[in-house]
Design an enzyme around this catalytic site. Sequence first.
Site, PDB file in Angstrom:
ATOM      1  N   GLY A   1       0.712  -1.296   0.001  1.00 54.43           N
ATOM      2  CA  GLY A   1      -0.029   0.048  -0.022  1.00 54.43           C
ATOM      3  C   GLY A   1       0.765   1.333  -0.035  1.00 54.43           C
TER       4      GLY A   1
ATOM      5  N   ASN B   1       1.808   3.097  -2.409  1.00 54.49           N
ATOM      6  CA  ASN B   1       1.049   3.891  -3.540  1.00 54.49           C
ATOM      7  C   ASN B   1      -0.187   4.431  -2.818  1.00 54.49           C
ATOM      8  OD1 ASN B   1       2.531   4.365  -6.021  1.00 54.49           O
ATOM      9  ND2 ASN B   1       2.684   2.028  -5.839  1.00 54.49           N
TER      10      ASN B   1
ATOM     11  N   LEU C   1      -3.990  -6.339  -7.949  1.00 53.82           N
ATOM     12  CA  LEU C   1      -3.620  -7.602  -8.977  1.00 53.82           C
ATOM     13  C   LEU C   1      -4.380  -8.068  -9.741  1.00 53.82           C
ATOM     14  CD1 LEU C   1      -0.783  -9.101  -6.617  1.00 53.82           C
ATOM     15  CD2 LEU C   1      -0.384  -7.445  -8.202  1.00 53.82           C
ATOM     16  N   LYS C   2      -5.591  -8.038  -9.509  1.00 48.59           N
ATOM     17  CA  LYS C   2      -6.569  -8.694 -10.206  1.00 48.59           C
ATOM     18  C   LYS C   2      -7.367  -7.740 -11.287  1.00 48.59           C
ATOM     19  CE  LYS C   2      -7.139 -12.656  -8.198  1.00 48.59           C
ATOM     20  NZ  LYS C   2      -7.290 -12.806  -6.909  1.00 48.59           N
TER      21      LYS C   2
ATOM     22  N   ASN D   1      -4.584   3.130 -13.618  1.00 46.51           N
ATOM     23  CA  ASN D   1      -3.839   2.085 -12.995  1.00 46.51           C
ATOM     24  C   ASN D   1      -2.266   2.628 -12.942  1.00 46.51           C
ATOM     25  OD1 ASN D   1      -2.971  -0.384 -12.165  1.00 46.51           O
ATOM     26  ND2 ASN D   1      -2.140  -0.784 -14.377  1.00 46.51           N
TER      27      ASN D   1
ATOM     28  N   HIS E   1       1.693   1.420 -13.328  1.00 43.03           N
ATOM     29  CA  HIS E   1       2.278   0.261 -13.634  1.00 43.03           C
ATOM     30  C   HIS E   1       3.702   0.550 -13.503  1.00 43.03           C
ATOM     31  CE1 HIS E   1       3.104  -3.424 -15.744  1.00 43.03           C
ATOM     32  NE2 HIS E   1       4.100  -3.005 -16.233  1.00 43.03           N
TER      33      HIS E   1
ATOM     34  N   ASP F   1      -3.173  -3.686 -18.819  1.00 42.95           N
ATOM     35  CA  ASP F   1      -1.884  -2.745 -19.102  1.00 42.95           C
ATOM     36  C   ASP F   1      -2.113  -2.026 -20.726  1.00 42.95           C
ATOM     37  OD1 ASP F   1      -0.949  -3.037 -16.660  1.00 42.95           O
ATOM     38  OD2 ASP F   1       0.292  -4.822 -17.199  1.00 42.95           O
TER      39      ASP F   1
ATOM     40  N   GLU G   1       6.807   6.256  -8.658  1.00 50.91           N
ATOM     41  CA  GLU G   1       5.363   5.876  -8.686  1.00 50.91           C
ATOM     42  C   GLU G   1       4.714   6.758  -7.744  1.00 50.91           C
ATOM     43  OE1 GLU G   1       4.336   1.703  -8.408  1.00 50.91           O
ATOM     44  OE2 GLU G   1       6.276   1.435  -8.770  1.00 50.91           O
TER      45      GLU G   1
HETATM   46  C1  GRF Z   1       3.872  -1.041  -7.296  1.00 47.76           C
HETATM   47  O1  GRF Z   1       4.984  -1.185  -7.832  1.00 47.76           O
HETATM   48  C2  GRF Z   1       2.818  -1.063  -8.597  1.00 47.76           C
HETATM   49  O2  GRF Z   1       2.932  -0.254  -9.285  1.00 47.76           O
HETATM   50  C3  GRF Z   1       2.543  -2.463  -8.706  1.00 47.76           C
HETATM   51  O3  GRF Z   1       2.787  -2.960  -7.500  1.00 47.76           O
HETATM   52  C4  GRF Z   1       3.532  -2.497  -6.573  1.00 47.76           C
HETATM   53  C5  GRF Z   1       2.516  -2.033  -5.596  1.00 47.76           C
HETATM   54  O4  GRF Z   1       3.365  -1.422  -4.495  1.00 47.76           O
HETATM   55  N1  GRF Z   1       1.404  -2.699  -9.477  1.00 47.76           N
HETATM   56  P1  GRF Z   1       2.371  -0.624  -3.320  1.00 47.76           P
HETATM   57  O5  GRF Z   1       1.469  -1.894  -2.733  1.00 47.76           O
HETATM   58  O6  GRF Z   1       1.564   0.370  -3.675  1.00 47.76           O
HETATM   59  O7  GRF Z   1       3.311  -0.456  -1.995  1.00 47.76           O
END
Ligand code: GRF
Length: 204
Positions: free
Chosen positions: A12, A14, A89-90, A106, A108, A149, A178
């Site tokens: 989490g 992000n 992830l889903k 999203n 990536h 994606d 990110e």
């Molecule tokens: C991030 O690198 C995101 O881009 C990818 O999975 C990771 C998730 O990290 N899809 P977090 O859960 O936000 O720390």
Amino acid sequence: MLNLAVFVSGRGSNFQSILEAISSKVLEAQVKSVFTDKESCGAMEIAEKYSIPVYSISNTDKPGFISYKEVSELLLKQQVDLIVLAGFLKKLPDTVVDEYENRIINIHPALLPCFGGKGMYGMNVHRAVFNSSAKVSGATVHFVDKIYDNGKIIAQEAVDISDVGSPEEIAERVLKIEHKLLPFVIKKISEKKVVISENRVIVH
Ligand code: GRF
């Protein structure tokens, strides 16, 4: 004020970067709810700390989990303007993608359209980038459509990886990007500065 729903599967960080942008008043938005495919994860703990309601989702009937039909109902009830996939992830069902066309984004951890698609998440991405011998990587924020994606790219930032010795080092550099890029894009959307023009997205 932009109403957000954040979808998560992992630690989490992000999600945390969005909450920090809101707390510091950089971003005028509120996270109405958090959805996850997990029973527990770091992101859920963050949501609980911030007293944000968290819902676990499943396609099958599992105690403690809600269905995607219930997700749609909640999104409507909470007047969610934007769905943010922050390490989710889903794949979202097509019904949700239709209901929220151009209102799902999203993040990536690579420069799309390379190193994306099914199975390309987390360290899988960084390992593929490392093994490719690419000299740059970066992060991409894109709209979500029905293919992994594949949606229109909103924003990207690149980072030099010519001197890295491992995929983990790439991950570390990309993650820093990110954490800036995702709140930046949400802010631009909240200010109505993201405009779709044919097959390109212009950020004013
Ligand atoms: C991030 O690198 C995101 O881009 C990818 O999975 C990771 C998730 O990290 N899809 P977090 O859960 O936000 O720390």
